[in-house]
Scaffold this motif. Structure first.
Motif, PDB file in Angstrom:
ATOM      1  N   GLY A 250      52.365  44.303  37.113  1.00 32.50           N
ATOM      2  CA  GLY A 250      52.609  45.608  37.350  1.00 32.50           C
ATOM      3  C   GLY A 250      51.603  46.487  36.503  1.00 32.50           C
ATOM      4  O   GLY A 250      51.117  47.458  37.074  1.00 32.50           O
ATOM      5  N   ILE A 251      51.242  46.090  35.488  1.00 31.61           N
ATOM      6  CA  ILE A 251      50.298  46.951  34.496  1.00 31.61           C
ATOM      7  C   ILE A 251      48.905  47.132  35.425  1.00 31.61           C
ATOM      8  O   ILE A 251      48.371  47.924  35.464  1.00 31.61           O
ATOM      9  N   ILE A 252      48.553  45.817  35.744  1.00 36.88           N
ATOM     10  CA  ILE A 252      47.012  45.812  36.590  1.00 36.88           C
ATOM     11  C   ILE A 252      47.246  46.210  37.906  1.00 36.88           C
ATOM     12  O   ILE A 252      46.046  47.177  38.304  1.00 36.88           O
ATOM     13  N   LEU A 253      48.286  46.147  38.525  1.00 38.35           N
ATOM     14  CA  LEU A 253      48.030  46.827  40.055  1.00 38.35           C
ATOM     15  C   LEU A 253      48.803  48.132  40.185  1.00 38.35           C
ATOM     16  O   LEU A 253      48.719  48.783  41.198  1.00 38.35           O
ATOM     17  N   GLY A 254      49.353  48.677  38.969  1.00 42.83           N
ATOM     18  CA  GLY A 254      49.886  50.096  39.090  1.00 42.83           C
ATOM     19  C   GLY A 254      48.864  51.048  39.495  1.00 42.83           C
ATOM     20  O   GLY A 254      49.087  51.920  40.494  1.00 42.83           O
ATOM     21  N   ASP A 255      47.703  51.149  38.914  1.00 46.42           N
ATOM     22  CA  ASP A 255      46.801  52.079  39.489  1.00 46.42           C
ATOM     23  C   ASP A 255      46.291  51.961  40.820  1.00 46.42           C
ATOM     24  O   ASP A 255      46.388  52.840  41.624  1.00 46.42           O
ATOM     25  N   LEU A 256      46.216  50.620  41.209  1.00 43.79           N
ATOM     26  CA  LEU A 256      45.812  50.258  42.957  1.00 43.79           C
ATOM     27  C   LEU A 256      46.981  50.981  43.714  1.00 43.79           C
ATOM     28  O   LEU A 256      46.579  51.403  44.791  1.00 43.79           O
ATOM     29  N   LEU A 257      48.290  50.671  43.534  1.00 48.96           N
ATOM     30  CA  LEU A 257      49.410  51.208  44.163  1.00 48.96           C
ATOM     31  C   LEU A 257      49.575  52.715  44.188  1.00 48.96           C
ATOM     32  O   LEU A 257      49.556  53.277  45.161  1.00 48.96           O
ATOM     33  N   ASP A 258      49.383  53.348  43.008  1.00 49.53           N
ATOM     34  CA  ASP A 258      49.263  54.599  42.991  1.00 49.53           C
ATOM     35  C   ASP A 258      48.296  55.318  43.567  1.00 49.53           C
ATOM     36  O   ASP A 258      48.677  56.342  44.546  1.00 49.53           O
ATOM     37  N   LEU A 259      47.076  54.902  43.255  1.00 48.83           N
ATOM     38  CA  LEU A 259      46.070  55.768  44.163  1.00 48.83           C
ATOM     39  C   LEU A 259      45.943  55.422  45.532  1.00 48.83           C
ATOM     40  O   LEU A 259      45.890  56.398  46.499  1.00 48.83           O
ATOM     41  N   ASN A 260      46.511  54.201  46.210  1.00 51.68           N
ATOM     42  CA  ASN A 260      46.300  54.004  47.485  1.00 51.68           C
ATOM     43  C   ASN A 260      47.592  54.752  48.276  1.00 51.68           C
ATOM     44  O   ASN A 260      47.433  55.037  49.297  1.00 51.68           O
ATOM     45  N   LEU A 261      48.630  54.739  47.494  1.00 48.15           N
ATOM     46  CA  LEU A 261      49.729  55.501  48.178  1.00 48.15           C
ATOM     47  C   LEU A 261      49.257  56.905  48.459  1.00 48.15           C
ATOM     48  O   LEU A 261      49.451  57.521  49.525  1.00 48.15           O
ATOM     49  N   ARG A 262      48.884  57.600  47.424  1.00 48.54           N
ATOM     50  CA  ARG A 262      48.646  59.098  47.518  1.00 48.54           C
ATOM     51  C   ARG A 262      47.321  59.463  48.277  1.00 48.54           C
ATOM     52  O   ARG A 262      47.332  60.294  48.936  1.00 48.54           O
ATOM     53  N   ARG A 263      46.366  58.371  48.120  1.00 48.83           N
ATOM     54  CA  ARG A 263      45.068  58.826  48.937  1.00 48.83           C
ATOM     55  C   ARG A 263      45.460  58.478  50.544  1.00 48.83           C
ATOM     56  O   ARG A 263      44.936  59.157  51.244  1.00 48.83           O
ATOM     57  N   GLY A 264      46.316  57.709  50.654  1.00 47.14           N
ATOM     58  CA  GLY A 264      46.538  57.165  52.279  1.00 47.14           C
ATOM     59  C   GLY A 264      47.265  58.566  52.797  1.00 47.14           C
ATOM     60  O   GLY A 264      47.138  58.928  53.922  1.00 47.14           O
ATOM     61  N   LEU A 265      48.518  59.088  52.118  1.00 44.63           N
ATOM     62  CA  LEU A 265      49.124  60.373  52.327  1.00 44.63           C
ATOM     63  C   LEU A 265      48.020  61.372  52.404  1.00 44.63           C
ATOM     64  O   LEU A 265      48.369  62.272  53.384  1.00 44.63           O
ATOM     65  N   LEU A 266      47.024  61.569  51.676  1.00 45.71           N
ATOM     66  CA  LEU A 266      46.093  62.764  51.676  1.00 45.71           C
ATOM     67  C   LEU A 266      45.415  62.506  53.180  1.00 45.71           C
ATOM     68  O   LEU A 266      45.187  63.402  53.663  1.00 45.71           O
ATOM     69  N   LEU A 267      45.027  61.216  53.113  1.00 46.21           N
ATOM     70  CA  LEU A 267      44.297  61.042  54.577  1.00 46.21           C
ATOM     71  C   LEU A 267      45.019  61.486  56.148  1.00 46.21           C
ATOM     72  O   LEU A 267      44.569  62.065  56.868  1.00 46.21           O
ATOM     73  N   THR A 268      46.157  61.160  56.051  1.00 50.29           N
ATOM     74  CA  THR A 268      47.170  61.622  57.056  1.00 50.29           C
ATOM     75  C   THR A 268      47.684  62.905  56.869  1.00 50.29           C
ATOM     76  O   THR A 268      48.748  63.112  57.664  1.00 50.29           O
ATOM     77  N   ASN A 269      47.569  63.643  55.963  1.00 49.36           N
ATOM     78  CA  ASN A 269      48.017  64.713  55.761  1.00 49.36           C
ATOM     79  C   ASN A 269      49.515  64.789  55.512  1.00 49.36           C
ATOM     80  O   ASN A 269      50.319  65.773  56.162  1.00 49.36           O
ATOM     81  N   GLY A 270      50.108  63.977  54.985  1.00 51.20           N
ATOM     82  CA  GLY A 270      51.587  63.535  54.590  1.00 51.20           C
ATOM     83  C   GLY A 270      52.087  62.739  55.687  1.00 51.20           C
ATOM     84  O   GLY A 270      53.509  62.629  55.373  1.00 51.20           O
ATOM     85  N   ASP A 271      51.594  62.390  56.534  1.00 49.98           N
ATOM     86  CA  ASP A 271      52.142  61.608  57.498  1.00 49.98           C
ATOM     87  C   ASP A 271      52.354  59.898  57.133  1.00 49.98           C
ATOM     88  O   ASP A 271      51.279  59.419  56.994  1.00 49.98           O
ATOM     89  N   PRO A 272      53.511  59.586  56.561  1.00 45.46           N
ATOM     90  CA  PRO A 272      53.490  58.077  56.150  1.00 45.46           C
ATOM     91  C   PRO A 272      53.525  57.095  57.332  1.00 45.46           C
ATOM     92  O   PRO A 272      53.463  56.067  57.055  1.00 45.46           O
ATOM     93  N   SER A 273      53.356  57.351  58.665  1.00 45.10           N
ATOM     94  CA  SER A 273      53.471  56.372  59.678  1.00 45.10           C
ATOM     95  C   SER A 273      52.227  55.270  59.771  1.00 45.10           C
ATOM     96  O   SER A 273      52.883  54.196  59.921  1.00 45.10           O
ATOM     97  N   PRO A 274      51.081  55.665  59.352  1.00 48.27           N
ATOM     98  CA  PRO A 274      50.150  54.481  59.195  1.00 48.27           C
ATOM     99  C   PRO A 274      50.719  53.397  58.296  1.00 48.27           C
ATOM    100  O   PRO A 274      50.063  52.285  58.485  1.00 48.27           O
TER     101      PRO A 274
END
Lengths: 507, 180
Positions: free
Chosen positions: A440-464
């Motif tokens: 969890g400590i090592i993957l936390g940043d990966l999880l956090d960054l990719n969730l929010r970056r993904g939502l940014l790319l889709t303008n808040g659409d979680p479907s992808p």
């Protein structure tokens, strides 16, 4: 294929220097000693030695850490056989048959078989590493931000599930706690400091190395010193080097255990102990001598030792190609690689493919060193087992303090080590696994960054996150894993299959 | 890994003491998750920087604290529903047992060394004192059977001097690390 073979030969040639061979020899031997000493684990050894390799060239530093890792997993078998105490958790399954063999006056045979099985297990894992890692790295190039979010979550969930088989809920809690720890400090998307409470030391987040030294070092010292039980060394003067027929007699078990161990290694955060237990269980199920298991079965010993050793190269597959640690020790290796400017992940095979083949070469060399040391240094290793823990643990704690201080030279990291040691000890006492916490400590940043970056790319659409094929598959696996860990659900699913298979028999 | 996936043969994982300990842990997790949820909700949403509302820094910590809250509640409910006769008594006995006392003494020695001696005394001296005290306490006082002081003293002294000197020399001279 030929490119790969050429690079593998290049990797072997790269380390055929006196300095490299010297480093392989001392690091493997130190690893074996660390593994053999009860209370010192492979993860603790690798975490403590990161400091000592700090000033080395990157290839030599990784060489030393890999040799320590590989040697320590093997070294634990010695204690398991002679003392009936697993030197590392990875050798717990070895104790079941290794110690009864020693009691029957076959300690030499048990040590010999453990050595050759470890070597064969590592070789099977090495072959898989050389073949699978390039393919996985190529496939991982297609992974986007959505897939990496799910992979990070998958790592924590599967590790939580498999390292706490009796109580997956505790595994999940440990994983969430680890992810929460990773939320402390500067986040990478907007450079905002979270949960720092005005403490400057928390600004950069909590470093993995002091946290690991605490969770695997101080926690282990507390765990070892609280016990009063003393074990007696059971040894015998029989032959250590096994006959070829003894090694090849159970070749199917060796092969099966090697494959199982490698597969367990590939699964993120699931380490050598699970590899050994899974191989042992599979060997017992398919053995013609199942009644001998637990009473000194050579097949059981071979399965456990092949299984745990195959995990080491297996764990390097996701570690190098996806930057998802295959085991707790591999998590430290990731941190060490970053310190030395090596970036594991899908781009590794594009940016510096030689690193993979160098690691394959290191594992081959360390396997050879294990064979030589394991079969020849029987008496000196007996002396190591006799070191009183009261004297050893005091020195180990000093190394924990220096190890966590040396990298950034801040006392704050020492306090982090102490904090994680205390929390880690309490969690261990309450049967919470440490691996998901570390993951969890090592993957936390990966999880956090990719969730929010993904939502940014889709303008808040979680479907992808749910519709892209690879994302959907990983998401389904996570949901299935969590649902199956709920007793009521798993009971119903199992009942469905039982009814399904029972029906034809009744008609 | 630390916890082998071996079958829990003794059923220690669901012993009455563990069930009660789980309840205490669950309460702690619920409190921690609630505090973190509050912290995530009230965290700066960086509106002045016009960031997308789905990328606020508190999003993932909020989701994680919600997940911990759910796990904490499930753990609490499970602990309350499982029968645990004599659980509190067993838990109290475990906390006040000799084993816990030994762990406590290790912790006191470690904390005294880390928070007290290191920084106050030169590192080699602090380390030597810690090793000396640790070995003496655990060999002559808390060992079963105890060693005599005469037997332990040379070892404690020798190891203390060796550890203090070797660690300081190796790290300061060979690895150029400035020790605390």
């Amino acid at each position: 294929m030929l490119d790969g073979l050429g690079m593998l030969l290049g990797g072997i040639a790269h380390f055929l220097t006196p300095l490299s061979l010297f480093n392989i020899a001392w690091a493997t031997l130190l690893g074996i000693v660390i593994g053999a000493l009860p209370g010192l684990t492979a993860t603790m050894g690798v975490a403590l030695l990161v400091t000592l390799t700090y000033k080395m060239a990157p290839d030599q530093a990784i060489l030393c850490l890999m040799c320590i890792y590989s040697g320590a997993i093997y070294g634990g078998s010695r204690t398991a056989i002679l003392l009936a105490i697993p030197g590392t958790p990875a050798s717990a399954a070895t104790t079941l048959d290794g110690h009864p063999l020693a009691l029957q006056g076959k300690a030499g045979l048990a040590m010999g078989l453990a050595t050759t099985s470890s070597a064969l297990g590592t070789v099977i894992g090495i072959v898989a590493l050389a073949l699978i890692a390039p393919l996985l790295a190529e496939a991982a190039l297609k992974f986007g931000t959505y897939e990496f979010f799910w992979l990070a979550l998958f790592g924590v969930v599967i590790s939580g599930q498999l390292t706490a088989m009796d109580d997956p809920l505790k595994g999940y809690i440990a994983g969430i706690l680890g992810l929460m720890v990773a939320m402390v400090g500067m986040e990478t998307l907007h450079a905002y400091q979270r949960f720092t409470f005005g403490i400057p030391g928390l600004g950069g987040g909590i470093d993995l190395i002091p946290a690991m030294v605490g969770a695997f070092g101080l926690a282990e010292i507390l765990g070892v010193m609280k016990r009063t039980a003393h074990a007696r060394i059971v040894s015998s003067g029989d032959r250590v080097i096994p006959k070829l027929s003894e090694i090849l007699k159970y070749w199917k078990t060796t092969l099966r255990s090697g494959v199982i161990g490698t597969f367990v290694g590939i699964v993120p955060g699931v380490g050598e102990d699970v590899g050994a237990w899974a191989s042992y269980a599979a060997a017992k199920r398919s053995s013609k001598e199942a009644h001998l298991f637990g009473k000194g079965s050579q097949e059981g010993l071979i399965a456990a030792e092949t299984g745990n050793s195959a995990v080491v190269p297996g764990a390097m597959i996701p570690t190098l190609t996806l930057a998802l640690p295959g085991s707790a020790a591999a998590a430290v290796l990731i941190a060490a690689m970053f310190i030395h400017g090596i970036r594991p992940g899908p781009l590794l095979m594009t940016e510096s493919p030689e690193v993979l083949y160098q690691i394959v070469a290191v594992l081959l060399f360390s396997t050879l060193a294990i064979l030589v040391f394991g079969l020849t240094l029987t008496r000196p290793l007996l002396t190591v087992l006799a070191v009183p823990r009261e004297r050893l643990m005091a020195v180990v704690y000093v190394l924990c303090v220096v190890g966590s201080f040396a990298i950034t030279q801040r006392m704050f990291d020492v306090y982090v080590m102490v904090g994680f040691g205390i929390v880690g000890f309490i969690l261990r006492e309450m049967k919470y696994p440490m691996a998901p916490l570390v993951l969890g400590i090592i993957l936390g940043d990966l999880l956090d960054l990719n969730l929010r970056r993904g939502l940014l790319l889709t303008n808040g659409d979680p479907s992808p996150f749910f519709t892209r094929p690879i994302s959907a598959v990983i998401c389904l696996i996570i949901v299935f894993t969590i649902l199956m860990s709920i007793p009521a659900v798993s009971k119903r699913v199992r009942a469905l299959f039982t009814r399904g298979s029972a029906a034809p028999a009744q008609s | 890994m630390t916890t082998p996936a071996e079958p829990d043969l003794q059923g220690e994982g669901h012993s009455p003491a563990m069930i009660r300990a789980d309840l205490l842990a669950a309460i702690f997790f619920i409190v921690l998750a609630t505090a973190m949820l509050y912290g995530s909700w009230t965290m700066d949403r960086l509106e002045a920087r016009r960031i997308h509302s789905f990328t606020v820094p508190g999003l993932v910590p909020g989701l994680l604290s919600a997940a911990l809250l759910i796990c904490g509640v499930v753990l609490a409910v499970r602990s309350l529903r499982l029968p645990a006769p004599g659980g509190w008594t067993d838990l109290g006995a475990a906390i006040t047992s000799g084993a816990a006392g030994r762990a406590g003494i290790v912790l006191v020695l470690c904390l005294a060394y880390t928070l007290g001696l290191v920084g106050l005394l030169p590192f080699w001296l602090a380390t030597g004192l810690f090793v000396f005290a640790f070995i003496l306490v655990f060999e002559t006082w808390l060992a079963e059977p105890r060693r005599s002081l005469l037997q332990s003293l040379p070892w404690a002294f020798g190891l203390a001097v060796a550890t203090g000197a070797i660690v300081t020399l190796v790290f300061e001279r060979a690895f150029l690390v400035r020790l605390p």
